[in-house]
Structures are given as C-alpha cells and as structure tokens.
Design an enzyme around this catalytic site. Structure first.
Site: not given
Length: 134
Positions: A24, A75, A124
C-alpha cells in the site's frame, strides 16, 4: 429521525499511503464503494425543486461519483486532494465533510441543517470498509 435517505455509488481512484511498509506504500488503485445514509427531522427543498419534499437531492449526495475534473473523486489521484494520508478512514471523513457542506449549501437562508445526520460507509475492497459519522 423520521426520514433516512440512502444511496450507494462507486468511483475509481489511485493513491499511495505515504510511509506504509508494504504494497500500500506503492501507487495503486481501488474501486471504492460508498454508501451514504442521511437522516433528518424534516423535509426541505433543493436546487432542483423549491418545495419542501425531500431530505436532500440524490444529485447533491452523489458528488464524489463525478470525474475529478468535474469536482468529484472519480479517476483522481487522492494524494493530490488529501495529502499523504489517504487511508479509508481519512477518505470517509473527507466524503462526510464535503457531502454535508454541499447539502447545506443548497439549504434556504437561515436553515443551517442542524438536524441533518450523515453516515458514510466506504468500502476500499469488497470485504473491507470503514464507517464514519459525527
């Protein structure tokens, strides 16, 4: 509260959790799923209908679904918007604050929306989510 408005949507964004020791900590992306639960004591008008017949307009609630160039999160590179801290907890709190701000911006003058209560659930991944409310 007698009314609760619920809506869900997704958006795709990339981020890095700065300083994270593991995958991550590298650039990666998610298809985030968001559920908003907005409750209120009374009905109000909106930018699209001037009669007091809704808690809030779904269009206002779904702002984050819009492309980043249109003011949403779709985006987006989240680090550009939120800084180094882009955990699910931080993103959920950001969506909460921005959603309430946008809803309150549509209220009639003098109505501060003190009865509005918003809960944000942010997935998530398909099996990991964060809930945020005040």
């Amino acid at each position: 509260m007698p009314w609760q408005l619920n809506t869900e949507f997704t958006f795709d964004s990339a981020h890095v959790i700065t300083g994270y020791d593991g995958p991550c900590g590298r650039l990666h992306g998610h298809t985030y799923r968001v559920r908003l639960e907005l409750s209120a004591d009374r009905l109000r008008s909106s930018a699209h209908v001037r009669r007091a017949i809704m808690v809030a307009d779904f269009k206002t609630l779904k702002w984050a679904k819009k492309d980043v160039q249109a003011g949403g999160l779709d985006h987006a590179y989240l680090n550009d918007l939120l800084g180094d801290d882009t955990t699910a907890e931080v993103i959920a709190a950001h969506i909460h604050g921005e959603t309430l701000r946008r809803v309150r911006d549509t209220l009639d003058p003098g109505d501060q929306g003190q009865d509005l209560c918003l809960k944000v659930i942010l997935w998530e991944t398909p099996d990991s989510n964060c809930e945020y409310w005040e």
